[in-house]
Design a protein around this motif. Structure first.
Motif, PDB file in Angstrom:
ATOM      1  N   THR A 519     -38.929 -18.052  40.266  1.00  0.00           N
ATOM      2  CA  THR A 519     -38.722 -18.967  41.380  1.00  0.00           C
ATOM      3  C   THR A 519     -40.055 -19.592  41.761  1.00  0.00           C
ATOM      4  O   THR A 519     -41.084 -18.916  41.762  1.00  0.00           O
ATOM      5  N   ASN A 520     -40.066 -20.869  42.076  1.00  0.00           N
ATOM      6  CA  ASN A 520     -41.274 -21.617  42.440  1.00  0.00           C
ATOM      7  C   ASN A 520     -42.297 -21.599  41.305  1.00  0.00           C
ATOM      8  O   ASN A 520     -43.484 -21.313  41.508  1.00  0.00           O
ATOM      9  N   ALA A 521     -41.842 -21.907  40.107  1.00  0.00           N
ATOM     10  CA  ALA A 521     -42.736 -21.930  38.949  1.00  0.00           C
ATOM     11  C   ALA A 521     -43.876 -22.908  39.181  1.00  0.00           C
ATOM     12  O   ALA A 521     -43.665 -24.026  39.651  1.00  0.00           O
ATOM     13  N   GLY A 522     -45.084 -22.483  38.877  1.00  0.00           N
ATOM     14  CA  GLY A 522     -46.262 -23.313  39.091  1.00  0.00           C
ATOM     15  C   GLY A 522     -46.673 -23.419  40.537  1.00  0.00           C
ATOM     16  O   GLY A 522     -47.476 -24.283  40.899  1.00  0.00           O
ATOM     17  N   ASN A 523     -46.111 -22.552  41.399  1.00  0.00           N
ATOM     18  CA  ASN A 523     -46.456 -22.503  42.830  1.00  0.00           C
ATOM     19  C   ASN A 523     -46.072 -23.768  43.590  1.00  0.00           C
ATOM     20  O   ASN A 523     -46.725 -24.143  44.568  1.00  0.00           O
ATOM     21  N   VAL A 524     -45.019 -24.427  43.135  1.00  0.00           N
ATOM     22  CA  VAL A 524     -44.402 -25.511  43.893  1.00  0.00           C
ATOM     23  C   VAL A 524     -42.967 -25.110  44.163  1.00  0.00           C
ATOM     24  O   VAL A 524     -42.358 -24.346  43.409  1.00  0.00           O
ATOM     25  N   VAL A 525     -42.427 -25.589  45.244  1.00  0.00           N
ATOM     26  CA  VAL A 525     -41.062 -25.210  45.615  1.00  0.00           C
ATOM     27  C   VAL A 525     -40.100 -25.690  44.534  1.00  0.00           C
ATOM     28  O   VAL A 525     -40.018 -26.888  44.231  1.00  0.00           O
ATOM     29  N   ALA A 526     -39.396 -24.756  43.918  1.00  0.00           N
ATOM     30  CA  ALA A 526     -38.492 -25.082  42.814  1.00  0.00           C
ATOM     31  C   ALA A 526     -37.436 -23.994  42.705  1.00  0.00           C
ATOM     32  O   ALA A 526     -37.697 -22.826  43.027  1.00  0.00           O
ATOM     33  N   PRO A 527     -36.223 -24.358  42.261  1.00  0.00           N
ATOM     34  CA  PRO A 527     -35.173 -23.341  42.109  1.00  0.00           C
ATOM     35  C   PRO A 527     -35.498 -22.364  40.987  1.00  0.00           C
ATOM     36  O   PRO A 527     -36.361 -22.617  40.138  1.00  0.00           O
ATOM     37  N   ALA A 528     -34.790 -21.259  40.994  1.00  0.00           N
ATOM     38  CA  ALA A 528     -35.015 -20.229  39.974  1.00  0.00           C
ATOM     39  C   ALA A 528     -34.628 -20.754  38.597  1.00  0.00           C
ATOM     40  O   ALA A 528     -33.669 -21.519  38.439  1.00  0.00           O
ATOM     41  N   ARG A 529     -35.399 -20.337  37.601  1.00  0.00           N
ATOM     42  CA  ARG A 529     -35.100 -20.682  36.217  1.00  0.00           C
ATOM     43  C   ARG A 529     -35.278 -19.436  35.365  1.00  0.00           C
ATOM     44  O   ARG A 529     -36.042 -18.530  35.700  1.00  0.00           O
ATOM     45  N   THR A 530     -34.545 -19.397  34.254  1.00  0.00           N
ATOM     46  CA  THR A 530     -34.552 -18.225  33.382  1.00  0.00           C
ATOM     47  C   THR A 530     -35.280 -18.547  32.088  1.00  0.00           C
ATOM     48  O   THR A 530     -35.027 -19.580  31.458  1.00  0.00           O
ATOM     49  N   LEU A 531     -36.189 -17.647  31.718  1.00  0.00           N
ATOM     50  CA  LEU A 531     -36.932 -17.767  30.476  1.00  0.00           C
ATOM     51  C   LEU A 531     -36.721 -16.504  29.658  1.00  0.00           C
ATOM     52  O   LEU A 531     -36.541 -15.413  30.214  1.00  0.00           O
ATOM     53  N   ALA A 532     -36.755 -16.647  28.346  1.00  0.00           N
ATOM     54  CA  ALA A 532     -36.583 -15.488  27.468  1.00  0.00           C
ATOM     55  C   ALA A 532     -37.459 -15.657  26.234  1.00  0.00           C
ATOM     56  O   ALA A 532     -37.736 -16.789  25.798  1.00  0.00           O
ATOM     57  N   ARG A 533     -37.915 -14.516  25.723  1.00  0.00           N
ATOM     58  CA  ARG A 533     -38.693 -14.548  24.491  1.00  0.00           C
ATOM     59  C   ARG A 533     -38.363 -13.314  23.659  1.00  0.00           C
ATOM     60  O   ARG A 533     -38.204 -12.213  24.181  1.00  0.00           O
ATOM     61  N   VAL A 534     -38.233 -13.516  22.357  1.00  0.00           N
ATOM     62  CA  VAL A 534     -37.997 -12.447  21.390  1.00  0.00           C
ATOM     63  C   VAL A 534     -39.104 -12.534  20.354  1.00  0.00           C
ATOM     64  O   VAL A 534     -39.393 -13.628  19.846  1.00  0.00           O
ATOM     65  N   GLN A 535     -39.712 -11.394  20.054  1.00  0.00           N
ATOM     66  CA  GLN A 535     -40.811 -11.423  19.096  1.00  0.00           C
ATOM     67  C   GLN A 535     -40.718 -10.242  18.143  1.00  0.00           C
ATOM     68  O   GLN A 535     -40.506  -9.105  18.573  1.00  0.00           O
ATOM     69  N   LEU A 536     -40.889 -10.541  16.868  1.00  0.00           N
ATOM     70  CA  LEU A 536     -40.914  -9.538  15.812  1.00  0.00           C
ATOM     71  C   LEU A 536     -42.264  -9.613  15.118  1.00  0.00           C
ATOM     72  O   LEU A 536     -42.680 -10.681  14.660  1.00  0.00           O
ATOM     73  N   VAL A 537     -42.956  -8.471  15.048  1.00  0.00           N
ATOM     74  CA  VAL A 537     -44.258  -8.400  14.391  1.00  0.00           C
ATOM     75  C   VAL A 537     -44.177  -7.307  13.327  1.00  0.00           C
ATOM     76  O   VAL A 537     -43.913  -6.142  13.641  1.00  0.00           O
ATOM     77  N   ALA A 538     -44.399  -7.681  12.088  1.00  0.00           N
ATOM     78  CA  ALA A 538     -44.345  -6.729  10.974  1.00  0.00           C
ATOM     79  C   ALA A 538     -45.611  -6.868  10.138  1.00  0.00           C
ATOM     80  O   ALA A 538     -46.064  -7.984   9.864  1.00  0.00           O
ATOM     81  N   SER A 539     -46.186  -5.742   9.747  1.00  0.00           N
ATOM     82  CA  SER A 539     -47.441  -5.753   9.007  1.00  0.00           C
ATOM     83  C   SER A 539     -47.367  -4.845   7.789  1.00  0.00           C
ATOM     84  O   SER A 539     -46.565  -3.896   7.748  1.00  0.00           O
ATOM     85  N   TRP A 540     -48.207  -5.142   6.833  1.00  0.00           N
ATOM     86  CA  TRP A 540     -48.468  -4.233   5.717  1.00  0.00           C
ATOM     87  C   TRP A 540     -49.963  -4.006   5.670  1.00  0.00           C
ATOM     88  O   TRP A 540     -50.755  -4.950   5.673  1.00  0.00           O
ATOM     89  N   ARG A 541     -50.368  -2.747   5.658  1.00  0.00           N
ATOM     90  CA  ARG A 541     -51.776  -2.384   5.720  1.00  0.00           C
ATOM     91  C   ARG A 541     -52.168  -1.594   4.476  1.00  0.00           C
ATOM     92  O   ARG A 541     -51.469  -0.665   4.084  1.00  0.00           O
ATOM     93  N   PHE A 542     -53.284  -1.958   3.921  1.00  0.00           N
ATOM     94  CA  PHE A 542     -53.843  -1.206   2.801  1.00  0.00           C
ATOM     95  C   PHE A 542     -55.249  -0.750   3.179  1.00  0.00           C
ATOM     96  O   PHE A 542     -56.131  -1.566   3.424  1.00  0.00           O
ATOM     97  N   ARG A 543     -55.414   0.572   3.277  1.00  0.00           N
ATOM     98  CA  ARG A 543     -56.699   1.132   3.696  1.00  0.00           C
ATOM     99  C   ARG A 543     -57.206   0.439   4.951  1.00  0.00           C
ATOM    100  O   ARG A 543     -58.356  -0.020   5.031  1.00  0.00           O
ATOM    101  N   TYR A 544     -56.328   0.348   5.940  1.00  0.00           N
ATOM    102  CA  TYR A 544     -56.651  -0.367   7.164  1.00  0.00           C
ATOM    103  C   TYR A 544     -56.235   0.491   8.344  1.00  0.00           C
ATOM    104  O   TYR A 544     -55.065   0.892   8.417  1.00  0.00           O
ATOM    105  N   PRO A 545     -57.125   0.833   9.290  1.00  0.00           N
ATOM    106  CA  PRO A 545     -58.522   0.420   9.317  1.00  0.00           C
ATOM    107  C   PRO A 545     -59.304   1.352   8.438  1.00  0.00           C
ATOM    108  O   PRO A 545     -60.171   2.024   8.686  1.00  0.00           O
TER     109      PRO A 545
END
Length: 545
Positions: A519-545
């Motif tokens: 609500t009030n995104a950016g500190n100005v009077v504004a109605p509520a809004r919905t945000l969503a984020r999905v993140q997938l992080v996959a790694s392959w490590r060889f002798r790391y660290p």
């Protein structure tokens, strides 16, 4: 016969993959030099923090990150001792022992060792982007790219158990929304090539000296800290570490990015023209640990801008109090070159199945009655408590509150503001914000973690990157969070997150789902809004660290 051959081929492929995983894990364990530091995104940090959250104070490595391999091994050994078995035993500790156990023939040998990591990060955004938290809510086009590839190549040199050199270069396909990047974009692409780590570390008795580029974080957890965080780019610094049975001393001095002040941007007289300031940071702290269940830390940091370059040796002295150095009558009287000094303290304790942590940062505090009527205190603090649940699998519930004062980290000029390449040196909340959060986690195995949390986040008008810097004069007694004519409303949000992490040392995978109702995104009077984020992080490590 065809099906049999196919099945045999699949079985052979699976066996080869398992052998590769096992062989890579053994190779990684054998090459771990005791003075090598673990990158802050290493799964071991999450595993060690989970043990501490469940009351295993013996698994507490240090208030200062990154951890050196020798200190991780020491903490694992302390947590495995018979007296700590009740609070510390279980699958998480077993997974750490398996990874960091030193094989009989694994003593560091002279010579070079190469390692590598390949990472794919996929992100989906809806409604906008709200991370990192110190930036404004913005459109999805300014958030994390849909797909980013990161390749790291790591070369280490060992001169025996008391000296090591590490150099790690990385290439990232898209630098957008990555606050840790300090290099320019690669030609006309969106990518970047740079060095993420490059340091030489040596040990003499109990003293370890390290020189080079490393991402440091003091207090807090992970990248986050109200004192010295790794939310921004890595520092080029010289650091000292000394450890005894009940004490640990840390000190560093390093460079941060230059700042050029101009009359039009920074609000001073045109006749003075543009001025470039070279900036350095320094800090030192002492930790006292009377037992594995209690740890106390006191320290101070300073940000020192100077015209003309050069190092201020008085500020680099780890055995002098910065406040005394700042009041030396021979120092520069340029108001834009005044140091921004902080003092901090931390308490961490464990009792039974519970754990408690409290951190306090004092950026400025008013002593005179006349000043208290005009200027607010510049403080930041966080309190965190957790308790292990009496269930078959390792599990914990906890609560945390973090608050950064309305003008904390800010000074009269941007030269003194607690930022590095425009990103915060302190908390991810930035100034003028707070967050209360409830969280929980359960570990079906020592490497598999399920977690979830819900938080209430508030943010006022002030920003870490604002120029000219907002003046705190005549703002004593203002409500928190603060507002201004340009930003008249407090931004409020409910945040929720859930994640699943597979913490294999060779194939780590993390999936997180987050949502925000703002609500009030950016500190100005504004109605509520919905945000969503999905993140997938996959790694392959060889002798790391």
């Amino acid at each position: 016969m065809g099906r049999v051959r196919i099945r045999r081929g699949v079985a052979a492929a699976l066996a080869a993959a398992l052998a590769l995983v096992a062989g890579s894990a053994r190779a990684a364990r054998a090459q771990q030099h005791p003075l090598v530091t673990l990158p802050l995104d290493d799964p071991a940090y999450v595993q060690l923090d989970a043990l501490v959250d469940m009351g295993c104070g013996a698994a507490r490595v240090s208030a200062f990150r990154p951890y050196m391999v020798k200190d991780v091994r020491h903490a694992i050994g302390a947590a495995s001792a018979p007296g700590a078995a009740r609070a510390c035993g279980g699958a998480i500790l077993a997974a750490l022992r398996e990874r960091f156990a030193a094989a009989p023939d694994s003593a560091p040998r002279d010579g070079f060792t190469a390692g590598a990591e390949a990472t794919l990060r996929a992100t989906g955004l809806s409604g906008g982007e709200f991370r990192p938290l110190w930036r404004d809510i913005r459109g999805t086009g300014a958030g994390d790219p849909a797909a980013v590839g990161i390749a790291r190549a790591r070369l280490s040199w060992s001169g025996g158990p008391d000296i090591v050199a590490v150099s790690e270069a990385y290439a990232e396909t898209d630098r957008r929304n990555d606050p840790t990047v300090r290099a320019k974009q690669l030609r006309r692409t969106s990518g970047v090539i740079d060095f993420s780590e490059a340091y030489l570390a040596g040990r003499v008795g109990r003293l370890v000296v390290s020189a080079g580029r490393v991402r440091d974080a003091w207090l807090g957890a992970g990248d986050e800290s109200i004192v010295l965080s790794a939310n921004g780019p890595a520092l080029d610094r010289i650091a000292l570490a000394a450890q005894w049975t009940h004490f640990e001393f840390r000190a560093f001095v390093g460079s941060v990015d230059d700042v050029v002040l101009t009359p039009g941007v920074d609000g001073y007289a045109d006749s003075l023209g543009a001025r470039r300031y070279h900036r350095m940071m320094a800090g030192h702290a002492l930790t006292w640990r009377p037992s594995s269940r209690l740890e106390l830390t006191l320290g101070e940091t300073g940000l020192f801008p100077r015209q003309g370059g050069g190092m201020d040796l008085a500020a680099a002295n780890p055995f002098m109090v910065f406040q005394v150095t700042q009041n030396d009558q021979g120092r520069n009287t340029d108001p834009a070159a005044n140091a921004n000094l902080t003092a901090f303290g931390s308490l961490r304790a464990s009792a039974g199945r519970a754990s408690l942590q409290g951190d306090l940062l004092i950026d400025d505090i008013q002593i005179d009655a006349r000043d208290r009527k005009r200027f607010p205190d510049l403080l930041a603090w966080n309190v965190r408590a957790s308790v292990a649940l009496p269930v078959a699998r390792p599990a914990a519930l906890g609560a945390e509150y973090r608050r950064v004062g309305s003008f904390t980290y800010l000074e009269t000029y941007y030269t003194d503001t607690w930022q590095h390449y425009g990103e915060p040196v302190g908390s991810e909340l930035g100034p003028d914000a707070d967050m209360a959060r409830l969280f929980g986690e359960v570990w079906p195995s020592g490497r598999l973690r399920l977690s979830a949390g819900v938080a209430r986040w508030r943010r006022g008008a002030n920003r870490i990157g604002e120029r000219p810097v907002p003046s705190r004069a005549d703002h004593a007694g203002d409500p928190f969070p603060d507002t201004t004519t340009a930003r008249p409303a407090v931004q409020r949000a409910w945040l929720g997150d859930a994640g699943i992490e597979w913490m294999h040392p060779v194939f780590p995978v993390r999936l997180t789902v987050e949502g925000a109702r703002v609500t009030n995104a950016g500190n100005v009077v504004a109605p509520a809004r919905t945000l969503a984020r999905v993140q997938l992080v996959a790694s392959w490590r060889f002798r790391y660290p």
